[in-house]
Scaffold this motif. Structure first.
Motif, PDB file in Angstrom:
ATOM      1  N   LYS A  21       0.862  -1.183   0.000  1.00  0.00           N
ATOM      2  CA  LYS A  21       0.000   0.000   0.000  1.00  0.00           C
ATOM      3  C   LYS A  21       0.895   1.227   0.000  1.00  0.00           C
ATOM      4  CE  LYS A  21      -3.947  -2.078   2.268  1.00  0.00           C
ATOM      5  NZ  LYS A  21      -4.813  -2.123   3.449  1.00  0.00           N
ATOM      6  N   ILE A  22       0.751   2.035  -1.060  1.00  0.00           N
ATOM      7  CA  ILE A  22       1.584   3.224  -1.228  1.00  0.00           C
ATOM      8  C   ILE A  22       0.674   4.443  -1.131  1.00  0.00           C
ATOM      9  CG2 ILE A  22       3.372   4.313  -2.626  1.00  0.00           C
ATOM     10  CD1 ILE A  22       3.923   1.317  -1.920  1.00  0.00           C
ATOM     11  N   HIS A  23       0.911   5.288  -0.148  1.00  0.00           N
ATOM     12  CA  HIS A  23       0.018   6.409   0.142  1.00  0.00           C
ATOM     13  C   HIS A  23       0.425   7.684  -0.590  1.00  0.00           C
ATOM     14  CE1 HIS A  23      -2.514   4.612   3.381  1.00  0.00           C
ATOM     15  NE2 HIS A  23      -1.528   3.728   3.335  1.00  0.00           N
ATOM     16  N   GLN A  24      -0.440   8.686  -0.518  1.00  0.00           N
ATOM     17  CA  GLN A  24      -0.363   9.915  -1.281  1.00  0.00           C
ATOM     18  C   GLN A  24       1.005  10.601  -1.199  1.00  0.00           C
ATOM     19  OE1 GLN A  24      -2.814   8.927   0.700  1.00  0.00           O
ATOM     20  NE2 GLN A  24      -4.811   9.649  -0.011  1.00  0.00           N
ATOM     21  N   ASN A  37       4.225  -4.242   2.297  1.00  0.00           N
ATOM     22  CA  ASN A  37       4.758  -3.043   2.930  1.00  0.00           C
ATOM     23  C   ASN A  37       3.683  -1.966   2.976  1.00  0.00           C
ATOM     24  OD1 ASN A  37       7.749  -3.615   3.273  1.00  0.00           O
ATOM     25  ND2 ASN A  37       7.439  -4.132   1.125  1.00  0.00           N
ATOM     26  N   ILE A  38       3.736  -1.139   4.003  1.00  0.00           N
ATOM     27  CA  ILE A  38       2.885   0.036   4.082  1.00  0.00           C
ATOM     28  C   ILE A  38       3.804   1.248   4.010  1.00  0.00           C
ATOM     29  CG2 ILE A  38       1.269   1.374   5.485  1.00  0.00           C
ATOM     30  CD1 ILE A  38       0.370  -1.320   6.708  1.00  0.00           C
ATOM     31  N   ILE A  39       3.640   2.014   2.951  1.00  0.00           N
ATOM     32  CA  ILE A  39       4.455   3.203   2.716  1.00  0.00           C
ATOM     33  C   ILE A  39       3.513   4.393   2.788  1.00  0.00           C
ATOM     34  CG2 ILE A  39       5.915   4.388   1.050  1.00  0.00           C
ATOM     35  CD1 ILE A  39       6.815   1.594   0.082  1.00  0.00           C
ATOM     36  N   ARG A  40       3.629   5.176   3.850  1.00  0.00           N
ATOM     37  CA  ARG A  40       2.679   6.253   4.105  1.00  0.00           C
ATOM     38  C   ARG A  40       3.045   7.520   3.314  1.00  0.00           C
ATOM     39  NH1 ARG A  40      -1.584   5.505   7.719  1.00  0.00           N
ATOM     40  NH2 ARG A  40      -2.091   7.425   6.638  1.00  0.00           N
ATOM     41  N   GLU A  41       2.341   8.606   3.587  1.00  0.00           N
ATOM     42  CA  GLU A  41       2.408   9.807   2.767  1.00  0.00           C
ATOM     43  C   GLU A  41       3.817  10.393   2.681  1.00  0.00           C
ATOM     44  OE1 GLU A  41      -1.603   9.140   4.408  1.00  0.00           O
ATOM     45  OE2 GLU A  41       0.371   9.287   5.349  1.00  0.00           O
ATOM     46  N   ASN A  42       4.138  10.881   1.469  1.00  0.00           N
ATOM     47  CA  ASN A  42       5.352  11.665   1.206  1.00  0.00           C
ATOM     48  C   ASN A  42       6.648  10.929   1.509  1.00  0.00           C
ATOM     49  OD1 ASN A  42       3.709  13.932   0.469  1.00  0.00           O
ATOM     50  ND2 ASN A  42       3.345  14.224   2.656  1.00  0.00           N
ATOM     51  N   VAL A  43       6.651   9.619   1.397  1.00  0.00           N
ATOM     52  CA  VAL A  43       7.878   8.838   1.542  1.00  0.00           C
ATOM     53  C   VAL A  43       8.624   8.884   0.209  1.00  0.00           C
ATOM     54  CG1 VAL A  43       8.788   6.481   1.798  1.00  0.00           C
ATOM     55  CG2 VAL A  43       7.007   7.333   3.346  1.00  0.00           C
ATOM     56  N   VAL A  44       9.948   9.016   0.279  1.00  0.00           N
ATOM     57  CA  VAL A  44      10.784   8.971  -0.924  1.00  0.00           C
ATOM     58  C   VAL A  44      11.790   7.835  -0.755  1.00  0.00           C
ATOM     59  CG1 VAL A  44      12.497  10.197  -2.316  1.00  0.00           C
ATOM     60  CG2 VAL A  44      10.562  11.448  -1.351  1.00  0.00           C
ATOM     61  N   GLY A 100      23.113  -2.058 -12.580  1.00  0.00           N
ATOM     62  CA  GLY A 100      23.098  -3.388 -11.976  1.00  0.00           C
ATOM     63  C   GLY A 100      22.974  -3.385 -10.459  1.00  0.00           C
ATOM     64  N   CYS A 101      22.982  -2.214  -9.842  1.00  0.00           N
ATOM     65  CA  CYS A 101      22.868  -2.151  -8.372  1.00  0.00           C
ATOM     66  C   CYS A 101      21.413  -1.934  -7.966  1.00  0.00           C
ATOM     67  CB  CYS A 101      23.759  -1.034  -7.835  1.00  0.00           C
ATOM     68  SG  CYS A 101      25.521  -1.376  -8.084  1.00  0.00           S
ATOM     69  N   LYS A 102      21.128  -2.148  -6.662  1.00  0.00           N
ATOM     70  CA  LYS A 102      19.748  -2.120  -6.183  1.00  0.00           C
ATOM     71  C   LYS A 102      19.649  -1.433  -4.825  1.00  0.00           C
ATOM     72  CE  LYS A 102      19.042  -6.601  -8.290  1.00  0.00           C
ATOM     73  NZ  LYS A 102      18.846  -8.018  -8.108  1.00  0.00           N
ATOM     74  N   THR A 103      18.584  -0.678  -4.660  1.00  0.00           N
ATOM     75  CA  THR A 103      18.096  -0.305  -3.336  1.00  0.00           C
ATOM     76  C   THR A 103      17.039  -1.356  -3.011  1.00  0.00           C
ATOM     77  OG1 THR A 103      18.443   2.041  -3.777  1.00  0.00           O
ATOM     78  CG2 THR A 103      16.916   1.474  -1.984  1.00  0.00           C
ATOM     79  N   VAL A 104      17.017  -1.863  -1.781  1.00  0.00           N
ATOM     80  CA  VAL A 104      16.116  -2.965  -1.450  1.00  0.00           C
ATOM     81  C   VAL A 104      15.317  -2.639  -0.188  1.00  0.00           C
ATOM     82  CG1 VAL A 104      15.966  -5.416  -0.823  1.00  0.00           C
ATOM     83  CG2 VAL A 104      17.692  -4.652  -2.477  1.00  0.00           C
ATOM     84  N   LEU A 105      14.015  -2.822  -0.272  1.00  0.00           N
ATOM     85  CA  LEU A 105      13.124  -2.769   0.885  1.00  0.00           C
ATOM     86  C   LEU A 105      12.471  -4.133   0.970  1.00  0.00           C
ATOM     87  CD1 LEU A 105      11.693  -1.027   3.101  1.00  0.00           C
ATOM     88  CD2 LEU A 105       9.919  -0.582   1.389  1.00  0.00           C
ATOM     89  N   GLY A 106      12.699  -4.850   2.069  1.00  0.00           N
ATOM     90  CA  GLY A 106      12.166  -6.207   2.208  1.00  0.00           C
ATOM     91  C   GLY A 106      10.649  -6.243   2.282  1.00  0.00           C
ATOM     92  N   SER A 107      10.107  -7.105   3.105  1.00  0.00           N
ATOM     93  CA  SER A 107       8.657  -7.301   3.219  1.00  0.00           C
ATOM     94  C   SER A 107       8.160  -6.935   4.613  1.00  0.00           C
ATOM     95  CB  SER A 107       8.306  -8.761   2.922  1.00  0.00           C
ATOM     96  OG  SER A 107       8.627  -9.091   1.595  1.00  0.00           O
ATOM     97  N   ASN A 108       6.871  -6.573   4.680  1.00  0.00           N
ATOM     98  CA  ASN A 108       6.184  -6.297   5.942  1.00  0.00           C
ATOM     99  C   ASN A 108       6.794  -5.142   6.727  1.00  0.00           C
ATOM    100  OD1 ASN A 108       4.224  -8.573   5.800  1.00  0.00           O
ATOM    101  ND2 ASN A 108       6.122  -9.755   5.806  1.00  0.00           N
ATOM    102  N   ASN A 109       7.300  -4.140   6.005  1.00  0.00           N
ATOM    103  CA  ASN A 109       7.845  -2.940   6.638  1.00  0.00           C
ATOM    104  C   ASN A 109       6.775  -1.861   6.714  1.00  0.00           C
ATOM    105  OD1 ASN A 109      10.795  -3.609   6.908  1.00  0.00           O
ATOM    106  ND2 ASN A 109      10.507  -3.988   4.724  1.00  0.00           N
ATOM    107  N   PHE A 110       6.952  -0.943   7.649  1.00  0.00           N
ATOM    108  CA  PHE A 110       6.033   0.184   7.815  1.00  0.00           C
ATOM    109  C   PHE A 110       6.837   1.474   7.826  1.00  0.00           C
ATOM    110  CE2 PHE A 110       3.237   2.851  10.648  1.00  0.00           C
ATOM    111  CZ  PHE A 110       2.197   3.001   9.738  1.00  0.00           C
ATOM    112  N   LEU A 111       6.637   2.305   6.798  1.00  0.00           N
ATOM    113  CA  LEU A 111       7.334   3.581   6.681  1.00  0.00           C
ATOM    114  C   LEU A 111       6.327   4.693   6.914  1.00  0.00           C
ATOM    115  CD1 LEU A 111       8.966   1.436   4.928  1.00  0.00           C
ATOM    116  CD2 LEU A 111       9.935   3.422   3.793  1.00  0.00           C
ATOM    117  N   MET A 112       6.519   5.439   7.991  1.00  0.00           N
ATOM    118  CA  MET A 112       5.591   6.518   8.327  1.00  0.00           C
ATOM    119  C   MET A 112       5.872   7.757   7.474  1.00  0.00           C
ATOM    120  SD  MET A 112       5.330   6.213  12.442  1.00  0.00           S
ATOM    121  CE  MET A 112       5.159   4.613  13.205  1.00  0.00           C
ATOM    122  N   GLU A 113       5.001   8.730   7.588  1.00  0.00           N
ATOM    123  CA  GLU A 113       5.015   9.929   6.751  1.00  0.00           C
ATOM    124  C   GLU A 113       6.394  10.598   6.726  1.00  0.00           C
ATOM    125  OE1 GLU A 113       5.090  14.022   5.888  1.00  0.00           O
ATOM    126  OE2 GLU A 113       5.023  13.421   7.989  1.00  0.00           O
TER     127      GLU A 113
END
Length: 187
Positions: free
Chosen positions: A58-61, A87-94, A102-115
């Motif tokens: 879920k990616i928020h506004q 993952n829950i990615i709340r408002e205005n997350v960058v 060939g390189c990666k930024t990685v966000l695993g699973s079941n994370n919660f990123l607040m505003e």
């Protein structure tokens, strides 16, 4: 099962959207994007080239995924942002994609990123982490599974946070945080 996509969303026909997704008006999705099944993308989200997203996110506004790296070494190479499932990615997350080809930024699973949280280029985040309001993680960092990065934390580049560590609100640090501890202050 098809996805529910607003006709007011701007989605490249080259993007791959999974089944059961709900995409709201004014979402912007570029060509080189893959979104898994059952994701919800709220209005005014930008999902840029190099994003590979799993299922049930879920990616928020106002959030921006795979923003260009804020790195002086970036010269436009093709790189990726890999996002796991649920993952829950709340408002205005960058979240920035990686700097080099060939390189990666990685966000695993079941994370919660607040505003207002920001995860910079080439950072790897494990599973079940929490990022508080306005938490800022610089480039080339590693955050272990279950870590809690509280509100207004500033993590400097090339540092690590061990699994299940807690970094208290307002902490600024440029040293590694070991696993299973509570850290706070200016480290």
């Amino acid at each position: 099962m098809s996805s529910e996509i607003s006709p007011k969303a701007d989605i490249s026909p080259k993007a791959k959207i999974g089944d059961g997704c709900k995409i709201f008006p004014f979402v912007y999705i570029e060509d080189d994007v893959v979104i898994g099944d059952n994701c919800v993308i709220f209005p005014f989200v930008s999902i840029l080239n190099g994003t590979r997203m799993g299922n049930g996110n879920k990616i928020h506004q106002g959030s921006v995924l795979a923003a260009l790296p804020q790195d002086f070494e970036f010269v436009g190479e093709k790189s990726e942002l890999i996002i796991g499932d649920n993952n829950i990615i709340r408002e205005n997350v960058v979240i920035n994609r990686a700097t080099h080809r060939g390189c990666k930024t990685v966000l695993g699973s079941n994370n919660f990123l607040m505003e207002g949280a920001h995860i910079s280029h080439d950072t790897v985040v494990g599973n079940r982490c929490v990022f508080g309001y306005g938490a800022k993680v610089a480039g080339d960092c590693n955050i272990g599974t279950g870590a809690i990065i509280s509100s207004n934390v500033v993590e400097k580049a090339n540092t690590r946070v061990g699994e299940y560590a807690v970094v208290q609100a307002g902490t600024t640090f440029s040293k590694d945080i070991p696993p299973y501890i509570i850290a706070g202050g200016h480290l």
